[in-house]
Structures are given as structure tokens and as C-alpha cells.
Motif scaffolding. Structure first.
Motif, PDB file in Angstrom:
ATOM      1  N   MET A  33      -6.487   9.450  -4.983  1.00 41.40           N
ATOM      2  CA  MET A  33      -7.188   8.600  -4.000  1.00 41.40           C
ATOM      3  C   MET A  33      -6.604   7.188  -4.016  1.00 41.40           C
ATOM      4  N   ASN A  34      -6.455   6.664  -5.250  1.00 40.27           N
ATOM      5  CA  ASN A  34      -5.872   5.331  -5.368  1.00 40.27           C
ATOM      6  C   ASN A  34      -4.445   5.304  -4.847  1.00 40.27           C
ATOM      7  N   GLY A  35      -3.724   6.405  -5.112  1.00 40.00           N
ATOM      8  CA  GLY A  35      -2.346   6.519  -4.636  1.00 40.00           C
ATOM      9  C   GLY A  35      -2.284   6.499  -3.119  1.00 40.00           C
ATOM     10  N   LEU A  36      -3.214   7.211  -2.486  1.00 39.81           N
ATOM     11  CA  LEU A  36      -3.268   7.252  -1.022  1.00 39.81           C
ATOM     12  C   LEU A  36      -3.588   5.870  -0.451  1.00 39.81           C
ATOM     13  N   LEU A  37      -4.535   5.203  -1.101  1.00 44.24           N
ATOM     14  CA  LEU A  37      -4.926   3.860  -0.656  1.00 44.24           C
ATOM     15  C   LEU A  37      -3.738   2.904  -0.777  1.00 44.24           C
ATOM     16  N   PHE A  38      -3.040   2.998  -1.899  1.00 44.18           N
ATOM     17  CA  PHE A  38      -1.872   2.141  -2.124  1.00 44.18           C
ATOM     18  C   PHE A  38      -0.795   2.412  -1.070  1.00 44.18           C
ATOM     19  N   ALA A  39      -0.594   3.729  -0.780  1.00 45.36           N
ATOM     20  CA  ALA A  39       0.417   4.103   0.220  1.00 45.36           C
ATOM     21  C   ALA A  39       0.032   3.561   1.601  1.00 45.36           C
ATOM     22  N   ALA A  40      -1.278   3.653   1.908  1.00 45.01           N
ATOM     23  CA  ALA A  40      -1.744   3.161   3.208  1.00 45.01           C
ATOM     24  C   ALA A  40      -1.530   1.650   3.326  1.00 45.01           C
ATOM     25  N   VAL A  41      -1.810   0.940   2.233  1.00 48.28           N
ATOM     26  CA  VAL A  41      -1.635  -0.526   2.251  1.00 48.28           C
ATOM     27  C   VAL A  41      -0.149  -0.887   2.294  1.00 48.28           C
ATOM     28  N   ALA A  42       0.650  -0.145   1.498  1.00 49.66           N
ATOM     29  CA  ALA A  42       2.077  -0.471   1.401  1.00 49.66           C
ATOM     30  C   ALA A  42       2.807  -0.209   2.714  1.00 49.66           C
ATOM     31  N   THR A  43       2.389   0.808   3.451  1.00 50.17           N
ATOM     32  CA  THR A  43       3.104   1.153   4.690  1.00 50.17           C
ATOM     33  C   THR A  43       2.456   0.545   5.927  1.00 50.17           C
ATOM     34  N   ASN A  44       1.459  -0.288   5.744  1.00 51.77           N
ATOM     35  CA  ASN A  44       0.792  -0.895   6.887  1.00 51.77           C
ATOM     36  C   ASN A  44       1.767  -1.801   7.642  1.00 51.77           C
ATOM     37  N   PRO A  45       1.902  -1.612   8.956  1.00 55.82           N
ATOM     38  CA  PRO A  45       2.855  -2.446   9.704  1.00 55.82           C
ATOM     39  C   PRO A  45       2.473  -3.918   9.757  1.00 55.82           C
ATOM     40  N   LEU A  46       1.230  -4.209   9.361  1.00 52.79           N
ATOM     41  CA  LEU A  46       0.831  -5.628   9.362  1.00 52.79           C
ATOM     42  C   LEU A  46       1.645  -6.466   8.377  1.00 52.79           C
ATOM     43  N   TRP A  47       2.238  -5.809   7.375  1.00 53.89           N
ATOM     44  CA  TRP A  47       3.074  -6.535   6.409  1.00 53.89           C
ATOM     45  C   TRP A  47       4.246  -7.224   7.105  1.00 53.89           C
TER      46      TRP A  47
END
Lengths: 68, 236
Positions: free
Chosen positions: A1-15
Motif C-alpha cells: 500500500m505504501n509502495g503504491l502511494l509512493f509510486a502515485a506521488v513519484a509519478t504525479n505530473p504535478l512534479w
């Protein structure tokens, strides 16, 4: 779950907005002042303002999405 | 015009005797005492030749400031703007498609590339797009592995036969969007913003820093305060 959350944050185009905010703040502030301290202070202020504006738009959109 | 007058006024202010002679008398004296107009100043910044500085600042971000001796700002503008533009070119391209696919010149029914009007604000880094478009117009294939080359038209009827033939090896706009996905738009946004920001930098090279109202007030108030202090010191 944490991994998925991290992946979602890391790949967010807002970066991709982050470097743009830094560059826009610095260049805009540099066209207003001549000394480095004033430029950096003004750039920080503009950067915070842009992020705040984006967060407020995010809040409004979230509210609309929650209501609809 | 007004900038030139400002420079002259500074020159006169620096030499009071010359000022008296010029206003008192002959044209010959005027010609002798003002052979060289000093560089214009704005808020203590020597702008040298503002038009040349603006041209240099447009051609290469920061070059106009380096010419004026504003080294730190020149480096800041160069690093910020060129890196933003280069990153946009990187995002909007690939080793297969060619780099810088988001910067191109096209004005046809299926693709009116208005974004280039913003991108060209960066100057020299965006000019290869004009070279590529003019090559295609002459019926010659694009160079540099399609770097900043216009995409192939969707239908041959929209453009001349030579133009379509020259771009026959290039991907269409739909293919670019399909393969680059959202990176096409991101690259376009990065390069457009870099071009638009350089217009601010060009204005800064031409007219000096646009101080905010608060700083200008401090600037104006600062001078009389210093004068007041010096007069106070002189008093017994």
C-alpha cells in the motif's frame, strides 16, 4: 500500500510544475531587483504565492468534485 | 528618445561648468562639450546601449546583461532560461523521433503552431525551427535527425507537393502526440514559458530593473535622508 502511494506521488505530473515555479519566480524577481538578496527574497515570496494559489485551486476543485 | 535625453542629462549633471557654458552660449561649445553621450542609467545600473543589450538578450538569454556588466543576472537568466528550454526540448522528443519536436514552425490548415510565437522569445535556441521549415518549403528534407522539424502533414492536399515530399520521413502530429503522450504538452509548456520569460529578461536589459513601488519609495526617500545627515554633521 505504501509502495503504491509512493509510486502515485513519484509519478504525479504535478512534479513537473516544480522546476517551472522555481524558474518563473527567480526570473520574475530578477527583473524587479538588482541585488541578489532582494531577488531571492522576492523569488521566495512569489514561489510561495504560486504554490498557495495552486493549493487553493486544488481545494476548490476537490470541493466541487466532492459535492458533485 | 527619452532614454537618450536622460543620458545627456546625467552627463550635464556630472559637469556643472560644461552645463553653464552650453546653456549660456554658442552652438560650437555645445558640439565640443558633448561629443560622447554617456551610457544611460536606471536606478544606478549602467545600461550602455539599451537597444544592443536588448538584441543580445533576445539572441542568447543573459548575453545582454553580460554586455552591460551585470554578470550575476546574466548567468542567472542564461542558466534558468536555457535549461528550461532544453528540458522542454528533451521532454518533447525522443531518440527515435528526434529531439525538440515541440518547437517547430507550421502554418497550415491542420496545424497552426501559435506556440512558436512564444517559443521564439528565447531567440537563437528556437531559430533552427525556422531553418527546418524553410528547408521543407524548398523541398529539401530536414537536417539534424529531424531536430525542430515540422511534422508531416496529415493530408497531401493541404500543402505543396515538394513540401509534403520533403517531410515524408517525418512523423505526423498525431504520431507525435501518440508516442510522446503528455510529454508533448509538457515540452510545449516548458519551451513556451522559457520564451515568454526571456521577453521579461529582454525588457530588463533594455530598461533596467522594474522596482516595485515600495522599493522605489525607499529609493526616493533614501537620498534626501543622506543629504539631511550630511547637513546635520556640518552644523556645529
Amino acid at each position: 500500500m505504501n509502495g503504491l502511494l509512493f509510486a502515485a506521488v513519484a509519478t504525479n505530473p504535478l512534479w513537473y510544475a516544480l522546476p517551472l515555479i522555481v524558474v518563473v519566480s527567480l526570473v520574475y524577481a530578477a527583473t524587479r531587483h538588482e541585488d541578489a538578496v532582494s531577488i531571492l527574497t522576492h523569488a521566495l515570496r512569489i514561489g510561495v504565492w504560486i504554490v498557495g494559489f495552486m493549493l487553493s485551486v486544488f481545494a476548490v476543485l476537490s470541493l466541487i468534485s466532492w459535492l458533485v | 528618445m527619452s532614454r537618450g535625453r536622460l543620458g545627456m542629462a546625467h552627463g550635464h549633471a556630472e559637469g556643472n561648468h560644461e552645463l553653464t557654458l552650453v546653456f549660456a552660449g554658442s552652438k560650437a561649445l555645445t558640439a565640443n562639450t558633448t561629443p560622447l553621450a554617456p551610457p544611460s542609467r536606471e536606478h544606478g545600473v549602467v545600461l550602455k546601449d539599451p537597444a544592443l543589450a536588448a538584441l543580445l538578450a533576445w539572441l542568447v538569454p543573459g548575453l545582454g546583461h553580460l554586455y552591460q556588466g551585470r554578470i550575476a543576472k546574466g548567468i542567472l537568466f542564461f542558466v534558468c532560461l536555457v535549461s528550461t528550454f532544453a528540458y522542454g526540448c528533451y521532454l518533447g522528443g525522443s531518440s527515435e523521433l528526434g529531439w525538440g519536436r515541440v518547437v517547430y514552425v507550421a502554418w497550415r490548415d491542420d496545424d497552426r503552431r501559435l506556440a512558436y510565437l512564444c517559443q521564439v522569445g528565447i531567440g537563437l535556441p528556437a531559430l533552427p525551427a525556422i531553418v527546418q521549415a524553410s528547408l521543407a518549403k524548398k523541398g529539401k528534407p530536414p537536417r539534424w535527425n529531424g531536430f525542430m522539424a515540422p511534422p508531416r502533414p496529415e493530408a497531401f492536399g493541404q500543402v505543396g507537393e515538394d513540401f509534403a515530399q520533403a517531410l515524408s520521413n517525418q512523423p505526423t502530429l498525431d504520431e507525435l502526440h501518440f508516442q510522446l503522450r503528455s510529454y508533448f504538452d509538457l515540452g510545449t509548456a516548458y519551451t513556451m514559458i522559457a520564451g515568454l520569460l526571456n521577453i521579461l529578461a529582454v525588457y530588463d536589459a533594455w530598461g533596467g530593473p522594474v522596482l516595485p513601488e515600495s522599493a522605489r519609495k525607499e529609493d526616493d526617500e533614501g537620498e534626501p535622508e543622506e543629504k539631511k545627515q550630511t547637513t546635520r554633521k556640518q552644523q556645529p
